[in-house]
Design an enzyme around this catalytic site. Structure first.
Site, PDB file in Angstrom:
ATOM      1  N   HIS A 131      58.594  36.874 -25.283  1.00  0.00           N
ATOM      2  CA  HIS A 131      59.588  36.260 -26.179  1.00  0.00           C
ATOM      3  C   HIS A 131      59.153  36.338 -27.636  1.00  0.00           C
ATOM      4  O   HIS A 131      59.316  35.396 -28.412  1.00  0.00           O
ATOM      5  CB  HIS A 131      59.844  34.810 -25.772  1.00  0.00           C
ATOM      6  CG  HIS A 131      60.926  34.669 -24.746  1.00  0.00           C
ATOM      7  ND1 HIS A 131      62.239  35.031 -24.994  1.00  0.00           N
ATOM      8  CD2 HIS A 131      60.908  34.228 -23.477  1.00  0.00           C
ATOM      9  CE1 HIS A 131      62.969  34.800 -23.920  1.00  0.00           C
ATOM     10  NE2 HIS A 131      62.190  34.323 -22.972  1.00  0.00           N
ATOM     11  N   SER A 132      58.583  37.479 -28.010  1.00  0.00           N
ATOM     12  CA  SER A 132      57.955  37.614 -29.325  1.00  0.00           C
ATOM     13  C   SER A 132      58.944  37.645 -30.487  1.00  0.00           C
ATOM     14  O   SER A 132      59.917  38.407 -30.487  1.00  0.00           O
ATOM     15  CB  SER A 132      57.134  38.903 -29.319  1.00  0.00           C
ATOM     16  OG  SER A 132      56.933  39.388 -30.624  1.00  0.00           O
ATOM     17  N   ASN A 133      58.657  36.815 -31.502  1.00  0.00           N
ATOM     18  CA  ASN A 133      59.422  36.864 -32.759  1.00  0.00           C
ATOM     19  C   ASN A 133      59.108  38.148 -33.528  1.00  0.00           C
ATOM     20  O   ASN A 133      59.956  38.683 -34.231  1.00  0.00           O
ATOM     21  CB  ASN A 133      59.061  35.674 -33.659  1.00  0.00           C
ATOM     22  CG  ASN A 133      59.341  34.348 -32.988  1.00  0.00           C
ATOM     23  OD1 ASN A 133      60.399  34.152 -32.415  1.00  0.00           O
ATOM     24  ND2 ASN A 133      58.382  33.435 -33.052  1.00  0.00           N
ATOM     25  N   TRP A 134      57.856  38.580 -33.420  1.00  0.00           N
ATOM     26  CA  TRP A 134      57.455  39.839 -34.081  1.00  0.00           C
ATOM     27  C   TRP A 134      58.347  40.989 -33.604  1.00  0.00           C
ATOM     28  O   TRP A 134      58.822  41.800 -34.394  1.00  0.00           O
ATOM     29  CB  TRP A 134      55.978  40.135 -33.792  1.00  0.00           C
ATOM     30  CG  TRP A 134      55.551  41.550 -34.019  1.00  0.00           C
ATOM     31  CD1 TRP A 134      55.306  42.498 -33.073  1.00  0.00           C
ATOM     32  CD2 TRP A 134      55.333  42.192 -35.285  1.00  0.00           C
ATOM     33  NE1 TRP A 134      54.937  43.696 -33.660  1.00  0.00           N
ATOM     34  CE2 TRP A 134      54.961  43.525 -35.020  1.00  0.00           C
ATOM     35  CE3 TRP A 134      55.428  41.780 -36.616  1.00  0.00           C
ATOM     36  CZ2 TRP A 134      54.669  44.439 -36.031  1.00  0.00           C
ATOM     37  CZ3 TRP A 134      55.140  42.703 -37.627  1.00  0.00           C
ATOM     38  CH2 TRP A 134      54.767  44.004 -37.327  1.00  0.00           C
ATOM     39  N   CYS A 135      58.570  41.050 -32.282  1.00  0.00           N
ATOM     40  CA  CYS A 135      59.406  42.131 -31.732  1.00  0.00           C
ATOM     41  C   CYS A 135      60.830  42.056 -32.287  1.00  0.00           C
ATOM     42  O   CYS A 135      61.414  43.085 -32.644  1.00  0.00           O
ATOM     43  CB  CYS A 135      59.428  42.051 -30.202  1.00  0.00           C
ATOM     44  SG  CYS A 135      57.884  42.596 -29.433  1.00  0.00           S
TER      45      CYS A 135
END
Ligand SMILES: *Cc1c(COP(=O)(O)O)cnc(C)c1O
Length: 347
Positions: A75-79
């Site tokens: 659930h990465s914000n970076w992605c």
């Protein structure tokens, strides 16, 4: 300093607002509290990665890349932010995400995972130990097909990315002058350390007395986190050609507000999320800003701040994660035991 000469592609709406949280100060009987709204950078749902990407994407553009390849958590914000930047700049995106098993794809496509799907990212979910291998294979396969893939280091805490947060300190100082305040502390969530490194470098370079307090976001101890931030700072100072002396004493870290592992839900984070939503109508997230606000609240309760102090909370984004965490957050708000604290998507 080399900062102004660095190649940069504009992705963020800057400056982000600096707003006073009077109701929260009152509720906590605390110091004056302001929030720096980096959740409002304007790329996808906002967040601290936008500023890093402004300095990271120019290299991919110079390479004439047609694909960005990167890896991070499920659930990465970076992605999300990287995929948005890639799309805006006309590139395709491959996300190698770590999960509990290869190809993990739950039925309720939620939070950042839903956003990755909507962004048309090629999503590969792998066990953490396979991420680097799959990264390498993906790069090779794309090259064989005649593409120009560009590999971006997860979470962007390399020197060009750090420059984005050196700049933030300058922005914050200008805003503090406009508001007629003297900032004593800045509290934020520290993970891969790029954000904290940039802020500390900025605070030193601009000769401020702002103390930057990072609250950890996983199982890392204070000393381990200081070591990471310290090495990112050293590398960034060389890159920026800044002759500053920054020691471990300049790196303030609190490690008692995160859960036992990355992304684990804690009661303190759930409480912080609810207090801020009720007092200010402002939404934090369960993984980063919730625990960091729990740190700020903890420091208020411990009597760490003086009433006349001015404390800035850096909102680094990530609020879309509220939705996949709905079950434990609601349970805590009702005073019940949550049915899980370790997320099902955790590796
Ligand atoms: C990535 C992230 C952080 C941590 O930033 P680092 O530069 O990796 O330390 C904090 N908050 C949110 C919401 C993030 O997505």
């Amino acid at each position: 300093m080399k900062l102004s000469a660095l190649p940069r592609v504009r992705l963020a709406n800057l400056p982000t607002p600096l707003q006073e949280l009077r109701n929260l100060s009152k509720a906590l009987k605390g110091p004056r509290i302001f929030v720096k709204r980096d959740d409002m950078t304007g790329l996808a749902f906002g967040g601290n990665k936008t500023r890093k990407l402004e300095y990271l994407m120019p290299d991919a553009l110079a390479d004439q890349a047609d694909y960005i390849v990167t890896s991070a958590g499920f659930h990465s914000n970076w992605c999300t932010q990287t995929a948005a930047a890639a799309r805006r700049l006309g590139m395709k995106i491959v996300l190698i995400k770590t999960g509990p098993k290869e190809g993990y794809d739950p039925e309720d496509c939620d939070g950042n995972h839903l956003l990755h799907f909507l962004q048309g990212a090629v999503i590969k979910v792998v066990k953490p130990e396979n991420a680097q291998k799959v990264e390498r294979e993906t790069m090779e396969q794309l090259k064989l097909k005649g593409h120009r893939p560009y590999l971006l280091t997860a979470t962007g805490s390399t020197p060009p990315g750090v420059a984005g947060y050196v700049n933030t300190m300058l922005e914050l100082l200008q805003q503090s002058v406009e508001l007629g305040i003297n900032i004593d502390y800045l509290v934020h969530a520290t993970g891969s350390g790029g954000t904290q490194s940039g802020l500390i470098i900025g605070a030193k370079a601009l000769n401020t007395n702002i103390k930057v307090i990072g609250s950890t976001t996983g199982s890392r101890s204070k000393d381990e986190q200081i070591e990471i931030v310290s090495s990112v700072i050293d590398e960034s100072l060389r890159f920026l050609q800044l002759p500053l002396r920054i020691t471990d004493e300049d790196i303030i870290v609190h490690d008692q507000y995160a859960g036992d592992g990355y992304g684990f839900m804690t009661e303190g984070a759930a409480e912080a999320i609810r207090i801020v939503a009720e007092a200010e109508g402002l939404f934090l997230d369960p993984v980063y800003t919730g625990p960091a606000m729990a740190c700020l609240i903890g420091l208020c309760r411990d009597g760490f701040f003086r009433p006349e102090d001015v404390v800035v909370f850096l909102h680094t984004g990530g609020s879309v994660a509220l939705f996949p965490y709905r079950t434990p957050i609601k349970a805590y708000a009702l005073g019940e035991a949550p049915s899980w604290t370790v997320p099902p998507w955790s590796p």
